[in-house]
Design an enzyme around this catalytic site. Structure first.
Site, PDB file in Angstrom:
ATOM      1  N   ASP A 247       0.855  -1.185   0.000  1.00  0.00           N
ATOM      2  CA  ASP A 247       0.000   0.000   0.000  1.00  0.00           C
ATOM      3  C   ASP A 247       0.898   1.244   0.000  1.00  0.00           C
ATOM      4  O   ASP A 247       2.130   1.160   0.115  1.00  0.00           O
ATOM      5  CB  ASP A 247      -0.978  -0.007   1.178  1.00  0.00           C
ATOM      6  CG  ASP A 247      -2.212   0.852   0.877  1.00  0.00           C
ATOM      7  OD1 ASP A 247      -2.152   1.696  -0.047  1.00  0.00           O
ATOM      8  OD2 ASP A 247      -3.240   0.687   1.559  1.00  0.00           O
TER       9      ASP A 247
HETATM   10  C1  BGC Z   1      -5.084   3.229   0.102  1.00  0.00           C
HETATM   11  C2  BGC Z   1      -5.216   2.215  -1.010  1.00  0.00           C
HETATM   12  C3  BGC Z   1      -5.029   2.872  -2.351  1.00  0.00           C
HETATM   13  C4  BGC Z   1      -3.684   3.549  -2.366  1.00  0.00           C
HETATM   14  C5  BGC Z   1      -3.336   4.177  -3.700  1.00  0.00           C
HETATM   15  C6  BGC Z   1      -3.837   4.095  -0.054  1.00  0.00           C
HETATM   16  O1  BGC Z   1      -3.863   5.165   0.802  1.00  0.00           O
HETATM   17  O2  BGC Z   1      -5.050   2.558   1.329  1.00  0.00           O
HETATM   18  O3  BGC Z   1      -6.457   1.578  -0.908  1.00  0.00           O
HETATM   19  O4  BGC Z   1      -5.154   1.929  -3.375  1.00  0.00           O
HETATM   20  O5  BGC Z   1      -3.676   4.557  -1.382  1.00  0.00           O
HETATM   21  O6  BGC Z   1      -4.079   5.289  -3.967  1.00  0.00           O
END
Ligand code: BGC
Length: 703
Positions: A247
């Protein structure tokens, strides 16, 4: 490939667009040229995509195309209802179609991978990300995981309408302590295997291309560094062969978790734990070559990760053509847009849940001459989009007001917010009351703003914020018929509202076609079919709340001392899982089990007579649950095993059959493997998980 070029393929950086976390935005062009970037996120649009792909292809030594990624969560240009809302449709074909439409729009703008579907089981409405997921139930989430994967990925990733999907957030993100965003979870291996991971298994079985581990830790092991879950469970047990993408900034955050002392150690730990791609931490690119030199990471493992990434790029056809494919002739584009808009309208209709409808106030007559639309969400297009609206446009979103105005062009409509969505200011309430003076019916539009749910939007008070209750009470006191429309990313605990409103519709965040879909339901063009994918709490103190609980050693009746309930409130939800009214009235007549004794390889066969006693045709939703009465590990009192939707004309009666494979009776046994145990089971059918409405039969399993 040099070691650095290999590490480059494992490095994802953010483009210059809005970011979703505190990571560093880099000078991407030069890094792409140097082969230090394998993928980019938050990027779409012809011009920008062509520009960066051209650098990768023409100016980097190896000319490997970039993997361009973006969060296409519930639509790209056309915005569909939020995932929690869309879960209410209990309609796998719809889930698949909306994902496919979103993929088509995003791929046309150069995106190749989406960070969706989000499959986190969520049972605590304090957690804002409940809005992004499938709700509380494992069986339902597994259906959604498979349907969304099929929808995004299509038949072949190489098609110009397919996106690689990412099932997220692997582990038990929804179990964050007290619903607080990013917090620790502490769930047993059994609960992981039984509740949290089956939706991922379903997405994997459907061929999902990528998996994203969650931000949080489980019992002290951050998911980004959880080798047991990412390797033993994900790779070995679930057989996942695709790419694991961290993530946002999660590798660097291993320092904050306190399991790595610097970025080098964080990179080594995350990589050795099973992460292939580092999203925006800038850790793998700098550390991995050195880590190989120092013998901390094996070159063989690096090669395997790089191979997985390159294989994905190849499957996506990026080596043949990484550019957005030429736009189709404008007539076709227009046709697709129209189709997507009508799909968005259908999805929004199927997402709306009719929670209460006293004296059958709804549907409203189209002959109404005077309506008042009151409340902060009466004409708020932005709130309809939800928190992950990608490239959706507020200007192209139909607000409730607009939808009602289009449906009833000759009706006089009063429109006033009355209060702000959040502020405590009550000074405008008197104007709102004034606006209701002539109204035959009042549509009261309450709820949460888009920012009040989603990532980093946990709440301790899950009621209607600000002065909304004061407005509502004042409106109810007028004594006119009031229909409440609840815009939210979570169930809002507000028993007072359900008691006083004449009708309440959960309208969640319905997307681009919100207003039209609402009008379709309000005026009866469409008979509501939405059902709750969560147990709707009466109060925040009930969280986490879900139907699929185990029995305790004590009774659950209120008023019985030493029973498993609260002394100040019922333990039951305001509305059970599966609840949702229709303008028709369905009743379940006899329920029979045709297979009193079943064996391995067989099927449990049941049948139920269903009747539409209402005054119009409609679609009933039947839920089939089981209970394993005695097992080596206590089983939940109800487990959903299937859903059937049946359309019945007024007065029509039909025999509905349901068949359940005996293997579906298996559970995670004492040794944590799938176990089938002989004994007596109960099977139930009902229109929700409310025990009072369930019909029961039993059967025996002999092995
Ligand atoms: C979120 C993810 C997301 C990623 C990219 C993160 O803050 O937890 O779900 O896909 O950002 O935008």
């Amino acid at each position: 490939m040099t070691l650095e070029e290999k590490a480059g393929q494992l490095n994802m950086v953010a483009s210059f667009r809005a970011v979703t976390g505190p990571g560093e935005i880099q000078e991407v062009d030069e890094s792409i040229r140097l082969g230090r970037v394998g993928s980019l996120l938050n990027i779409w649009g012809r011009e920008e995509v062509v520009r960066v792909q051209r650098i990768a292809l023409e100016e980097s030594r190896l000319g490997i195309p970039l993997l361009l990624c973006h969060d296409i969560i519930h639509g790209h240009r056309t915005i569909f209802p939020t995932p929690l809302a869309e879960a209410c449709s209990f309609n796998p074909a719809l889930w698949e179609q909306t994902a496919h439409a979103a993929a088509q729009e995003a791929r046309a703008e150069g995106v190749a991978l989406t960070f969706a579907p989000m499959l986190d089981i969520a049972r605590d409405a304090r957690w804002g990300r409940m809005v992004e997921g499938p709700g509380e139930d494992t069986w339902l989430a597994a259906q959604i995981g498979a349907a969304k994967t099929r929808g995004f990925q299509g038949k072949d990733l190489n098609f110009t309408t397919s996106l690689a999907a990412t099932a997220k957030h692997f582990g038990a993100y929804g179990a964050v302590t007290a619903g607080r965003e990013y917090a620790s979870a502490d769930v047993s291996e059994r609960t992981l295997l039984e509740v949290y991971l089956p939706p991922f298994a379903a997405a994997i079985a459907a061929g999902v291309a990528a998996i994203m581990p969650a931000f949080n830790d489980i019992a002290g092991l951050p998911m980004t560094a959880n080798a047991h879950l990412l390797k033993d469970i994900l790779r070995q047990r679930l057989g996942f062969k695709g790419v694991v993408i961290s993530d946002y900034n999660a590798v660097a955050e291993l320092l904050n978790h306190g399991v790595a002392q610097d970025l080098f150690e964080a990179a080594v730990l995350a990589f050795n734990s099973g992460v292939d791609i580092d999203m925006t931490s800038n850790a793998f690119i700098n550390a991995l070559p050195l880590a190989v030199d120092r013998g901390r990471v094996s070159l063989h493992e690096i090669d395997s990760s790089v191979r997985r990434v390159l294989h994905l790029k190849e499957r996506l056809g990026l080596f043949d053509n990484p550019y957005p494919r030429d736009p189709s002739p404008s007539k076709i584009v227009k046709k697709d847009q129209d189709l997507h808009r009508s799909l968005a309208r259908q999805a929004a209709q199927e997402s709306i849940v009719l929670l209460t409808n006293k004296d059958q106030l709804l549907p409203l007559q189209e002959t109404l001459t005077h309506l008042a639309m009151i409340g902060p969400f009466a004409d708020d297009a932005a709130a309809m989009l939800g928190s992950w609206a990608s490239a959706g446009h507020e200007e192209k979103t139909v607000s409730f007001f607009e939808g009602v105005r289009t449906a009833l062009p000759n009706c006089h409509l009063e429109l006033i917010a009355g209060v702000d969505a959040i502020k405590e200011d009550i000074s405008e309430i008197s104007h709102a009351l004034e606006a209701c003076r002539e109204a035959q019916v009042i549509l009261l539009c309450l709820g949460e703003t888009a920012e009040m749910s989603g990532e980093a939007a946990s709440r301790t008070d899950i009621g209607a914020p600000g002065a909304q209750r004061a407005l509502a009470e004042a409106i109810f006191n007028l004594g006119k018929p009031v229909i409440v429309l609840l815009t939210s990313g979570r169930p809002l605990a507000a028993p007072w509202l359900f008691e006083r409103a004449d009708a309440v519709l959960a309208t969640w965040q319905l997307g681009s076609e919100a207003g039209h879909a609402l009008a379709d339901i309000l005026f009866g063009a469409v008979n509501p079919t939405g059902r709750l994918p969560i147990s709707w709490p009466r109060a925040v103190g009930q969280a986490p709340i879900y139907y699929n609980q185990r029995a305790t050693g004590r009774p659950t009746e209120i008023g019985v001392h030493y029973s498993s309930c609260y002394i100040d409130m019922l333990a039951t939800p305001q509305f059970p899982f599966g609840h949702g009214l229709s303008y028709s009235l369905f009743s379940l007549l006899e329920f029979s089990c045709l297979t009193p004794l079943v064996k391995r390889g067989g099927c449990v066969e049941v049948g139920v007579r269903l009747r539409n006693n209402g005054s119009r045709s409609g679609e009933a939703t039947l839920f089939f649950f089981i209970r394993d009465l005695v097992a080596s590990v206590a089983r939940p009192v109800l487990e959903l095993k299937g859903v059937k939707k049946v359309i019945l004309a007024q007065g029509q009666e039909e025999q509905v059959s349901f068949s359940l494979a005996v293997e579906e009776l298996a559970f995670i046994g004492r040794e944590l493997d799938m176990t089938l145990e002989a004994g007596r089971f109960e099977i139930f059918v009902g229109q929700s998980a409310d025990p009072a409405g369930l019909l029961k039969q039993s059967f025996d399993l002999s092995l």
